[in-house]
Scaffold this active site. Structure first.
Site, PDB file in Angstrom:
ATOM      1  N   ASP A  28      -2.421  -7.393  12.418  1.00 41.49           N
ATOM      2  CA  ASP A  28      -1.363  -7.845  11.501  1.00 41.49           C
ATOM      3  C   ASP A  28      -0.401  -8.734  12.283  1.00 41.49           C
ATOM      4  O   ASP A  28      -0.371  -8.705  13.517  1.00 41.49           O
ATOM      5  CB  ASP A  28      -0.603  -6.638  10.920  1.00 41.49           C
ATOM      6  CG  ASP A  28       0.527  -7.075   9.983  1.00 41.49           C
ATOM      7  OD1 ASP A  28       0.301  -7.955   9.142  1.00 41.49           O
ATOM      8  OD2 ASP A  28       1.646  -6.553  10.114  1.00 41.49           O
ATOM      9  N   SER A  29       0.427  -9.466  11.542  1.00 45.73           N
ATOM     10  CA  SER A  29       1.439 -10.294  12.204  1.00 45.73           C
ATOM     11  C   SER A  29       2.513  -9.427  12.865  1.00 45.73           C
ATOM     12  O   SER A  29       3.268  -9.925  13.695  1.00 45.73           O
ATOM     13  CB  SER A  29       2.089 -11.215  11.179  1.00 45.73           C
ATOM     14  OG  SER A  29       2.655 -10.452  10.129  1.00 45.73           O
ATOM     15  N   CYS A  91      -3.155  -7.935   7.017  1.00 49.52           N
ATOM     16  CA  CYS A  91      -2.039  -8.860   6.801  1.00 49.52           C
ATOM     17  C   CYS A  91      -2.444  -9.759   5.648  1.00 49.52           C
ATOM     18  O   CYS A  91      -3.496 -10.415   5.707  1.00 49.52           O
ATOM     19  CB  CYS A  91      -1.801  -9.681   8.068  1.00 49.52           C
ATOM     20  SG  CYS A  91      -0.556 -10.977   7.888  1.00 49.52           S
ATOM     21  N   GLU A 175      12.447  -5.022   7.226  1.00 52.58           N
ATOM     22  CA  GLU A 175      12.527  -4.851   8.687  1.00 52.58           C
ATOM     23  C   GLU A 175      13.920  -4.407   9.120  1.00 52.58           C
ATOM     24  O   GLU A 175      14.079  -3.792  10.170  1.00 52.58           O
ATOM     25  CB  GLU A 175      12.128  -6.145   9.383  1.00 52.58           C
ATOM     26  CG  GLU A 175      10.667  -6.408   9.138  1.00 52.58           C
ATOM     27  CD  GLU A 175      10.018  -7.316  10.136  1.00 52.58           C
ATOM     28  OE1 GLU A 175      10.725  -7.927  10.954  1.00 52.58           O
ATOM     29  OE2 GLU A 175       8.789  -7.402  10.078  1.00 52.58           O
ATOM     30  N   CYS A 208       1.910  -8.059   0.023  1.00 55.02           N
ATOM     31  CA  CYS A 208       2.460  -8.208   1.377  1.00 55.02           C
ATOM     32  C   CYS A 208       2.515  -6.817   1.970  1.00 55.02           C
ATOM     33  O   CYS A 208       2.896  -5.854   1.294  1.00 55.02           O
ATOM     34  CB  CYS A 208       3.857  -8.820   1.312  1.00 55.02           C
ATOM     35  SG  CYS A 208       4.707  -8.833   2.908  1.00 55.02           S
ATOM     36  N   HIS A 210       4.488  -5.393   3.887  1.00 52.64           N
ATOM     37  CA  HIS A 210       5.799  -4.723   3.988  1.00 52.64           C
ATOM     38  C   HIS A 210       6.198  -4.018   2.690  1.00 52.64           C
ATOM     39  O   HIS A 210       7.044  -3.128   2.708  1.00 52.64           O
ATOM     40  CB  HIS A 210       6.889  -5.742   4.324  1.00 52.64           C
ATOM     41  CG  HIS A 210       6.911  -6.161   5.758  1.00 52.64           C
ATOM     42  ND1 HIS A 210       5.824  -6.692   6.402  1.00 52.64           N
ATOM     43  CD2 HIS A 210       7.905  -6.126   6.678  1.00 52.64           C
ATOM     44  CE1 HIS A 210       6.149  -6.967   7.653  1.00 52.64           C
ATOM     45  NE2 HIS A 210       7.407  -6.630   7.844  1.00 52.64           N
TER      46      HIS A 210
HETATM   47  N1  DGL Z   1       2.118  -9.227   7.236  1.00 53.32           N
HETATM   48  C1  DGL Z   1       2.615 -10.287   6.379  1.00 53.32           C
HETATM   49  C2  DGL Z   1       1.885 -10.211   5.039  1.00 53.32           C
HETATM   50  O1  DGL Z   1       1.320  -9.203   4.671  1.00 53.32           O
HETATM   51  C3  DGL Z   1       4.113 -10.181   6.148  1.00 53.32           C
HETATM   52  C4  DGL Z   1       4.947 -10.486   7.373  1.00 53.32           C
HETATM   53  C5  DGL Z   1       4.837 -11.916   7.849  1.00 53.32           C
HETATM   54  O2  DGL Z   1       5.266 -12.853   7.139  1.00 53.32           O
HETATM   55  O3  DGL Z   1       4.316 -12.116   8.950  1.00 53.32           O
HETATM   56  O4  DGL Z   1       1.858 -11.201   4.327  1.00 53.32           O
END
Ligand code: DGL
Length: 295
Positions: A28-29, A91, A175, A208, A210
């Site tokens: 993931d990012s 992600c 976050e 997403c 999050h």
């Molecule tokens: N993990 C990213 C997503 O699911 C969200 C966070 C980011 O923008 O890196 O789209």
């Protein structure tokens, strides 16, 4: 054990088991993919999950396709070189923009979050609205995911019409830990009002990683708009898709019934990853390895 610094070529902390476990790579990012890891840990036994959170280069949601693809391919290759037999792109943005690039760059099977999320939404709508054809789905996601129209395509493949809404303020609010905060509720309400002016969705898809942390807040704001739309996130749906994929692979024969283990790598502050990550994973993370991907 405290946070340690390492790179992927040196052996990382090993799981406490007698026999080696099949490795599943999760990427993931940043922290959000830990919601998917949480579902994987409760769905699949006997595996060892290696998680990379590219926190130094977060957020991906505001970046171009070429940049996200370059970053995601780098991590995918690293996980494969570390022995991952299966990769989970936990992600939405990386799945939306780079799934094909990742699949071409590695030999192992790759599962993303978008198709499972769309399927789970179709199933939930079919349960709540039996017989309804071509339902509207509202997809909440990052700007990059929305611009890719990957959810539009995934929903169309399941005979659903998607309205995609970029919600760039939600990732920083989550976050910040403001998951149950009046400001976050206000922001959700503003996004939803704008979207509901365009469509009457039967499903709201949290596109997403999050957003599972604000699932309850989103659901309550959806109800506040007098909508009965089902609110679906893709974490469990992705874990179920991984379980179905694993069942078709030779890997299945190596999985025992003992609980799966995991280790985490982050490309920026391990302390922050431990602190924030524990909310996403819903358990404490004792060790995070710092990983240098070259900025
Ligand atoms: N993990 C990213 C997503 O699911 C969200 C966070 C980011 O923008 O890196 O789209």
């Amino acid at each position: 054990l405290g946070p340690t610094e390492t790179n992927m070529s040196t052996p990382a902390e090993s799981p406490m088991t007698d026999t080696p476990r099949p490795i599943v790579g999760v990427f993931d990012s940043g922290f959000g993919g830990l919601t998917v890891l949480r579902a994987l840990l409760s769905t699949i036994t006997g595996a060892h999950f290696v998680y990379i959170g590219d926190t130094a280069r977060l957020p991906y949601g505001a970046k171009s396709r070429a940049t996200v693809a370059r970053y995601a391919v780098e991590s995918a290759r690293l996980l494969e070189s570390r022995g991952a037999q299966l990769l989970v792109i936990a992600c939405n943005t990386a799945t939306a923009l780079a799934l094909d690039d990742i699949r071409s760059a590695v030999r192992v099977t790759v599962v993303g979050v978008i198709a499972p999320g769309a399927l789970a939404t179709a199933e939930a709508i079919a349960t709540s609205y039996p017989g309804l054809t071509n339902p509207d789905v509202l997809v909440l996601a990052t700007a990059a995911t929305v611009q890719s129209h990957a959810y539009h395509a995934a929903c169309a493949a399941l005979d659903m019409s998607a309205t995609e809404m970029a919600c760039p303020l939600l990732v920083p609010l989550v976050e910040e830990g403001w998951t149950d905060h009046p400001v976050t509720r206000d922001v959700i309400r503003i996004y939803l009002r704008e979207a509901f002016a365009e469509c009457t969705p039967r499903g709201v898809l949290l596109g997403c990683t999050h957003y599972p942390l604000i699932h309850a807040a989103i659901e309550s704001e959806v109800r506040g708009l007098y909508s009965h739309a089902v609110v679906v996130d893709s974490a469990q749906a992705t874990a179920d898709a991984v379980a179905r994929t694993v069942a078709t692979m030779p890997l299945i024969h190596q999985l025992t019934s003992s609980p799966s283990t995991f280790e985490c790598f982050a490309t920026d502050s391990v302390e922050k990853f431990q602190r924030l990550g524990s909310h996403f994973l819903d358990r404490s993370i004792s060790t995070v390895h710092l990983l240098d991907l070259g900025g």
